[in-house]
Design an enzyme around this catalytic site. Sequence first.
Site, PDB file in Angstrom:
ATOM      1  N   HIS A  78       0.703  -4.986  22.304  1.00  0.00           N
ATOM      2  CA  HIS A  78       0.288  -6.036  21.422  1.00  0.00           C
ATOM      3  C   HIS A  78       0.750  -5.682  20.102  1.00  0.00           C
ATOM      4  CE1 HIS A  78      -2.312  -8.491  18.672  1.00  0.00           C
ATOM      5  NE2 HIS A  78      -2.504  -7.459  17.949  1.00  0.00           N
ATOM      6  N   ASP A 107      27.147 -18.877   3.201  1.00  0.00           N
ATOM      7  CA  ASP A 107      26.492 -18.560   4.498  1.00  0.00           C
ATOM      8  C   ASP A 107      26.128 -16.982   4.333  1.00  0.00           C
ATOM      9  OD1 ASP A 107      26.112 -17.775   7.364  1.00  0.00           O
ATOM     10  OD2 ASP A 107      26.932 -19.637   7.712  1.00  0.00           O
ATOM     11  N   TRP A 143       0.677   1.998  19.472  1.00  0.00           N
ATOM     12  CA  TRP A 143       2.059   1.610  18.845  1.00  0.00           C
ATOM     13  C   TRP A 143       2.539   2.770  17.969  1.00  0.00           C
ATOM     14  CZ3 TRP A 143       3.972   0.702  13.738  1.00  0.00           C
ATOM     15  CH2 TRP A 143       3.120   0.893  12.677  1.00  0.00           C
ATOM     16  N   SER A 170      19.048  -3.602  15.302  1.00  0.00           N
ATOM     17  CA  SER A 170      19.000  -5.210  14.715  1.00  0.00           C
ATOM     18  C   SER A 170      18.611  -5.279  13.523  1.00  0.00           C
ATOM     19  CB  SER A 170      18.200  -5.794  15.756  1.00  0.00           C
ATOM     20  OG  SER A 170      17.656  -7.077  15.308  1.00  0.00           O
ATOM     21  N   SER A 171      17.447  -4.448  13.239  1.00  0.00           N
ATOM     22  CA  SER A 171      16.808  -4.259  12.025  1.00  0.00           C
ATOM     23  C   SER A 171      17.801  -4.085  10.618  1.00  0.00           C
ATOM     24  CB  SER A 171      15.614  -3.658  11.717  1.00  0.00           C
ATOM     25  OG  SER A 171      14.549  -4.290  12.495  1.00  0.00           O
ATOM     26  N   HIS A 254       4.957   3.951   6.736  1.00  0.00           N
ATOM     27  CA  HIS A 254       4.297   3.215   5.633  1.00  0.00           C
ATOM     28  C   HIS A 254       5.326   2.256   4.864  1.00  0.00           C
ATOM     29  CE1 HIS A 254       1.484   2.110   2.465  1.00  0.00           C
ATOM     30  NE2 HIS A 254       2.451   2.278   1.891  1.00  0.00           N
ATOM     31  N   GLU A 256       7.282   0.935   6.549  1.00  0.00           N
ATOM     32  CA  GLU A 256       7.236  -0.419   7.356  1.00  0.00           C
ATOM     33  C   GLU A 256       6.227  -1.519   7.071  1.00  0.00           C
ATOM     34  OE1 GLU A 256       9.259  -1.601   9.659  1.00  0.00           O
ATOM     35  OE2 GLU A 256       7.527  -2.853  10.793  1.00  0.00           O
ATOM     36  N   TYR A 258       5.129  -2.107   4.179  1.00  0.00           N
ATOM     37  CA  TYR A 258       5.697  -2.959   3.076  1.00  0.00           C
ATOM     38  C   TYR A 258       6.710  -3.965   3.398  1.00  0.00           C
ATOM     39  CZ  TYR A 258       2.085  -1.168   0.108  1.00  0.00           C
ATOM     40  OH  TYR A 258       0.904  -0.975  -0.534  1.00  0.00           O
ATOM     41  N   SER A 269       5.114 -16.348  -3.902  1.00  0.00           N
ATOM     42  CA  SER A 269       5.598 -16.462  -5.208  1.00  0.00           C
ATOM     43  C   SER A 269       6.210 -17.796  -5.503  1.00  0.00           C
ATOM     44  CB  SER A 269       6.453 -15.431  -5.724  1.00  0.00           C
ATOM     45  OG  SER A 269       5.499 -14.100  -5.657  1.00  0.00           O
ATOM     46  N   HIS A 303      -1.247   9.312   3.945  1.00  0.00           N
ATOM     47  CA  HIS A 303      -2.569   8.558   4.181  1.00  0.00           C
ATOM     48  C   HIS A 303      -2.979   8.401   5.232  1.00  0.00           C
ATOM     49  CE1 HIS A 303      -0.700   4.624   2.423  1.00  0.00           C
ATOM     50  NE2 HIS A 303      -0.672   4.856   3.945  1.00  0.00           N
ATOM     51  N   HIS A 304      -2.180   8.286   6.211  1.00  0.00           N
ATOM     52  CA  HIS A 304      -2.439   8.032   7.718  1.00  0.00           C
ATOM     53  C   HIS A 304      -2.798   9.144   8.238  1.00  0.00           C
ATOM     54  CE1 HIS A 304      -0.857   3.815   7.482  1.00  0.00           C
ATOM     55  NE2 HIS A 304      -0.008   4.344   6.334  1.00  0.00           N
ATOM     56  N   THR A 329       0.266  -3.428  -6.912  1.00  0.00           N
ATOM     57  CA  THR A 329      -0.329  -4.604  -6.072  1.00  0.00           C
ATOM     58  C   THR A 329      -1.152  -5.405  -6.915  1.00  0.00           C
ATOM     59  OG1 THR A 329      -0.155  -2.743  -4.278  1.00  0.00           O
ATOM     60  CG2 THR A 329      -1.300  -5.130  -3.878  1.00  0.00           C
ATOM     61  N   LYS A 332       0.430  -7.974  -9.137  1.00  0.00           N
ATOM     62  CA  LYS A 332       0.984  -9.123  -8.485  1.00  0.00           C
ATOM     63  C   LYS A 332      -0.239 -10.048  -8.295  1.00  0.00           C
ATOM     64  CE  LYS A 332       4.410  -8.877  -6.031  1.00  0.00           C
ATOM     65  NZ  LYS A 332       5.737  -8.676  -6.066  1.00  0.00           N
ATOM     66  N   ARG A 451     -11.713   2.970  17.018  1.00  0.00           N
ATOM     67  CA  ARG A 451     -10.674   1.999  17.713  1.00  0.00           C
ATOM     68  C   ARG A 451     -10.005   2.342  18.871  1.00  0.00           C
ATOM     69  NH1 ARG A 451      -5.357   3.115  13.535  1.00  0.00           N
ATOM     70  NH2 ARG A 451      -4.234   1.536  15.136  1.00  0.00           N
TER      71      ARG A 451
HETATM   72  C1  HEM Z   1      -3.496  -1.490  -1.910  1.00  0.00           C
HETATM   73  C2  HEM Z   1      -2.555  -1.563  -0.943  1.00  0.00           C
HETATM   74  C3  HEM Z   1      -3.043  -0.532   0.301  1.00  0.00           C
HETATM   75  C4  HEM Z   1      -3.420   0.823   0.511  1.00  0.00           C
HETATM   76  C5  HEM Z   1      -4.013   1.614  -0.669  1.00  0.00           C
HETATM   77  C6  HEM Z   1      -3.681   0.968   1.735  1.00  0.00           C
HETATM   78  C7  HEM Z   1      -4.206   2.164   2.517  1.00  0.00           C
HETATM   79  C8  HEM Z   1      -4.131   2.461   3.743  1.00  0.00           C
HETATM   80  C9  HEM Z   1      -4.636   3.538   4.292  1.00  0.00           C
HETATM   81  C10 HEM Z   1      -5.107   4.898   3.520  1.00  0.00           C
HETATM   82  C11 HEM Z   1      -4.479   3.496   5.383  1.00  0.00           C
HETATM   83  C12 HEM Z   1      -5.031   4.527   6.719  1.00  0.00           C
HETATM   84  C13 HEM Z   1      -6.295   4.419   7.075  1.00  0.00           C
HETATM   85  C14 HEM Z   1      -6.796   5.229   8.323  1.00  0.00           C
HETATM   86  O1  HEM Z   1      -5.992   5.338   9.396  1.00  0.00           O
HETATM   87  O2  HEM Z   1      -7.700   6.043   8.133  1.00  0.00           O
HETATM   88  C15 HEM Z   1      -4.071   2.406   5.886  1.00  0.00           C
HETATM   89  C16 HEM Z   1      -3.650   1.729   7.150  1.00  0.00           C
HETATM   90  C17 HEM Z   1      -2.807   0.836   7.272  1.00  0.00           C
HETATM   91  N1  HEM Z   1      -2.303   0.081   6.680  1.00  0.00           N
HETATM   92 FE1  HEM Z   1      -2.802  -0.114   4.380  1.00  0.00          FE
HETATM   93  N2  HEM Z   1      -3.132  -0.134   2.853  1.00  0.00           N
HETATM   94  C18 HEM Z   1      -2.467  -0.956   1.895  1.00  0.00           C
HETATM   95  C19 HEM Z   1      -1.882  -2.195   1.885  1.00  0.00           C
HETATM   96  C20 HEM Z   1      -1.418  -2.282   3.356  1.00  0.00           C
HETATM   97  C21 HEM Z   1      -0.559  -3.508   3.478  1.00  0.00           C
HETATM   98  C22 HEM Z   1       0.188  -4.407   2.485  1.00  0.00           C
HETATM   99  C23 HEM Z   1      -0.388  -3.333   4.790  1.00  0.00           C
HETATM  100  C24 HEM Z   1       0.556  -4.354   5.660  1.00  0.00           C
HETATM  101  C25 HEM Z   1       1.023  -5.184   5.475  1.00  0.00           C
HETATM  102  C26 HEM Z   1      -0.979  -2.185   5.344  1.00  0.00           C
HETATM  103  C27 HEM Z   1      -0.965  -1.772   6.720  1.00  0.00           C
HETATM  104  C28 HEM Z   1      -1.600  -1.165   7.258  1.00  0.00           C
HETATM  105  C29 HEM Z   1      -1.584  -0.619   8.688  1.00  0.00           C
HETATM  106  C30 HEM Z   1      -0.839  -1.485   9.812  1.00  0.00           C
HETATM  107  C31 HEM Z   1      -2.440   0.331   8.833  1.00  0.00           C
HETATM  108  C32 HEM Z   1      -2.786   1.183  10.125  1.00  0.00           C
HETATM  109  C33 HEM Z   1      -1.989   1.709  10.764  1.00  0.00           C
HETATM  110  C34 HEM Z   1      -2.344   2.716  12.295  1.00  0.00           C
HETATM  111  O3  HEM Z   1      -3.035   3.401  12.011  1.00  0.00           O
HETATM  112  O4  HEM Z   1      -2.059   1.781  13.257  1.00  0.00           O
HETATM  113  N3  HEM Z   1      -1.925  -1.626   4.387  1.00  0.00           N
HETATM  114  N4  HEM Z   1      -3.845   1.708   5.007  1.00  0.00           N
HETATM  115 CU    CU Z   2       0.094   3.390   4.773  1.00  0.00          CU
END
Ligand code: HEM
Ligand code: CU
Lengths: 526, 287, 376
Positions: A78, A107, A143, A170-171, A254, A256, A258, A269, A303-304, A329, A332, A451
Amino acid sequence: MATATATHEEHHDHGPAKGLMRWVTTTNHKDIGTLYLLFALLMFMIGGAMAMVIRLELFQPGLQFVDPGFFNQMTTVHALVMIFGGVMPAFVGLANWMLPIMIGGPDMALPRMNNWSFWILPFAFAMLLSTFFMDGGAPAGGWTIYPPLVLQGGNGFPFMIFAIHMMGISSVMGAINVIVTILNMRAPGMTLMKMPLFVWTWFITAYLLIAVMPVLAGAVTMLLTDRFFDTSFFNAAGGGDPVLFQHIFWFFGHPEVYILILPAFGIVSAIIPTFARKPLFGYSSMVYATSSIAFLSFIVWAHHMFTVGLPLEGELFFMYATMLIAVPTGVKVFNWISTMWKGSMTFETPMLFSIGFVIMFTIGGFSGLMLAIAPADFQYHDTYFVVAHFHYVLVTGAVYSIMAAAYYWLPKWTGNMYNETMGKWHFWLSTISVNVLFFPQHFLGLAGMPRRIPDYSVQFAEFNMWSSLGGFAFGLSQVFFCYIVYKTIQGGEKATDQVWEGADGLEWELSSPPPYHSFTTPPKIK
Amino acid sequence: MSTDNTYYVPHSAKWPIVGSIGMTLLLGGFAGQLNGSSMADNIMLVGLLVTIYMLFGWFGDVIEESESGAYNKAEDASFRIGMVWFIFSEVMFFAAFFGALYYIRVFSVPWLGGADSGAATHEFLWNSYEAIWPTNGPEAIGGEYQKMSAWGLPSINTLILLTSGVTVTVAHWGLVANKRKQLIWALAATVALGFIFVVLQAVEYGHGYHDLNLTMGSGVYGSTFYMLTGFHGFHVTVGAIMLAVVLVRSIKGHFTAEHHFAFEAAAWYWHFVDVVWLGLFIFVYWL
Amino acid sequence: MDKLKQFFARSSILAGISGVAHAEYGLNLPVGVTETSQAVYGLHMQILWVCIIIACVVFGAMIWSMVFHRKSQGAVAEQFHESMAAELVWTVVPFIILIVMAVPATKVLVDMHDVSEPDMSIKVTGYQWKWRYEYINEDIDFFSSLDAASNEARQVGSDIDPATVEHYLLNVDRPLVIPVGKKIRFLLTASDVIHSWWVPDFGWKKDAIPGFINEAWVKVDKPGVYRGQCAELCGRDHGFMPIVVEVKSTEDYAAWVQSQKSSAELTNSAVVETLPPQELKQQGKKVYQANCAACHQQKGEGVPGVFPAITASAVVTGEISKHIDLVMNGKPGTAMAAFKGQLSDLELAAVITYQRNSLGNKVGDAVQPTEIAALR
Ligand code: HEM
Ligand SMILES: [Cu+2]
Ligand SMILES: [Cu+2]
């Protein structure tokens, strides 16, 4: 030389070729954009079907429908399908359609390669999805494909690795094309700081892609050799470390996230000023904020990984850097609100989705900020709180922006207006259901539900039930969206060239639908 | 040569889809082979042939267009910018492996040996392990082996690559000064040096596998050694093939002093593999 | 700072989102039973309130604008699009707020990392899918897996209502037991894949990584039973390896340690007599259900491509020495663990005999605990 000029001429008065081969061999940015968008829609449906299986199993405690192993395959595929097959191709599709027009170019700069960028994807995803029919089934290690778990996979494992390689190729090709197009194909007078923000955000996104997709390729290559060629990168017994993979993965991962949101910033915008009938507030600060977000995104990856046992200094550094990213952020969000402030707003569907984006993306940003606090993340990590966080930023963020873009530009693409009433229904159904779906997940996570589990203890039952109901409703709403798109392509009220009263930009100077070749002579830039 | 501002957009392209099919067969076949399937070798072979066919066809078309004057300054700029960022993406690919090497040498191996936050790891899990680079880890995966010395073949290879960097530049001077002989001979020397490098690298691998018992399975040392040098060797091969194509085209009289993107692309690529080698020589062989 | 914390804690109760006020619904993070968990809870509430307040301001402005600055209200758009002052304010103010939050967070983090001077140490090892607890310098070492009642109810199509099972999925056969008020250092590692040890009431989780040891500590203030789960995806039964910690008073703990020692002697004393195959088979069934069935399945059919079947397996129906070797030493690089470290001689003998003579196999031979002991 004469022949070359002939090629030019011939291809100018030519419309598109006919039949299937038109789509297979096309080099036209609009055709390729359309292909990308339709492919993304298909992938959203496939990934969505898997989400329905997940929510169905989680509707009640106990295992009713699927085996835990299959459940893990569902969550893993998924996510891969939604990220690499849904959101990213949708954004590339929008870039293909809009970038050349927005900068007044004829183009994309490298049209043949553009075709290849797209035509790799169906093969890559066929390969990924084919693993469901192999011994051991599809990948089930999440994933994030952490070793050693992912190395236990069945026959599908190497196919998944190569599918990821192909998506990466591709990307990267797509990103190179975007950069070259923006640097080289602008109409005279279209300076960098005159480019619409969607162009800017894609420009920066493309750099992120080029920088991190190869890193992912390296990471999965090491997985492959650890499994099949006896290497020990992620094996302590040979001097390696499973955590090494996580560092490399999140160095990709990370940025990614963004990659998945910067183009969305660009879309919003574009839309908010149109419906506020007021120029975008703080254009240049938007550019700088986007750039600093991109820069910071390279130094926050761990941070992950707060719970993997990093040294204290490491945890502190990544905590501070992550908190810092909230500042640009925030800028914006404040800019969008200031754009709305003292405007003259109307609320057509694209605007509704954009406003929904601003509010709910911000909610996701708040939970992101909470997750940035390392000691608190020791509690939140790997719970449904994180699931709620990334679905707020990805579904009500990235995906909402894609829907907003679809409604905003569909009249331009097809020459037909979509049905506004249906669009509003779609928005409200989606917005209500998506919050029923994801908001309770915050509570579940805080209350202690991990999870990636197929079954849970009974104290979590009620919220899971709500979440599942919201999920089914959200899924149905998107089927409705497909119908709306289908109807609009089929026909409907004719769109004017301007389409939206307050719209500004080169795309609105072309007819609706635009000619097959956009700006054969460069437009005048004000 | 068309002088107007129209940008060349080919009107349709059949090579990409051929490329996708080739890539899918090649990689799918490889995956099947890794799983031990018997048919997979053939699929892989077909995929390889289709891919080669695609490369010939695609580049053939582009060369033809270029020679017929379809490309102006604008197209040329597109190719250049594209090539630069393609090379950058390759740099990032290597960065992943260099990053892994860095992490292994600076963090994971010392931790396993009890340094810093690894004290408990050492005490409770790998009590008798001494962290000395190179290492094949606490369980001595792959058995006894010897380190690959930096001062035999590798230093000769360094010289070869550095020289080839010079010859390719000499070739470029020849091209812009319209001295075709210089161009062709210097380029031929570059290609030759490139292939000699690859051959010597193969000899070195043979030495590693047969005499030193140093294999990909020799713990992290073997892993990082073969992964980094292996991907580098692959890139040298690709670069040498690119240069060889450019050589053939030069002999055929392609390229002018102003108009020779393909030459420059190959040369940039060559410098890139050169620089990567220096990194390898220092961090993999020497230190 | 403490005042601030108190304020946040109190206001959260007023707002009705405190974990205490709604314990049974579990809407919020638990306050927990250690100083650390309380500090973490404080941080959580602090950042939550900051977010809520900012949200009120931001969404307030947005809603205001949507209500009053709409075309249908006759609003005419102004054309301003820049303000240095505003930009500066909303860059600097959030920055300051972040610094204010970073300070207490840093303090708590430093504190959590301080594993020095523990009163005792316990090594925790994650296995697919159970936990092993070894008390350092005490002769206590045991496995802890999902309890039988939950395990039965959680099978696909079991028709057992989870609501009827006490502590469904949050109960184990043998809980970890620790004394109250003592600083306990955990040494976390894993034998196969990454797991993560998490008891929410203690305020943290930490990954258990194969080949490395992560350290963490607790000092529990209140005797009681605390429950948690593995928090890192670790394969098929990731959702089914709970953690239960019984925190006992000093005296109760001492008594428990005594009882463990005597029972340990019992199991450790080698089984010398020869057991009838029938009895081995019976015991083996239990061992199989607890240790093997998760992968090889209840009826031994396995999962094609990942977990081989036991029924009609070449190893199981082949030479017994190979079978014994595989079970004792595992198969490196796969999910098949080396069970000699996990099971006693008796258990190994029993499960091997069971596999050979049940689950559709009829080899007819048996292996005795003494033979296993000889192979160690
Ligand atoms: C203020 C901005 C952001 C902060 C401070 C932030 C912070 C974090 C942190 C600390 C985690 C890790 C949490 C954990 O696993 O314990 C996390 C997970 C995640 N964040 Fe953010 N995040 C922000 C914005 C975003 C944005 C803009 C996206 C995507 C469009 C995003 C997508 C994700 C995803 C996909 C995960 C989980 C990844 C996984 O473990 O599978 N975050 N974020
Ligand atoms: Cu992150
Ligand atoms: Cu686990």
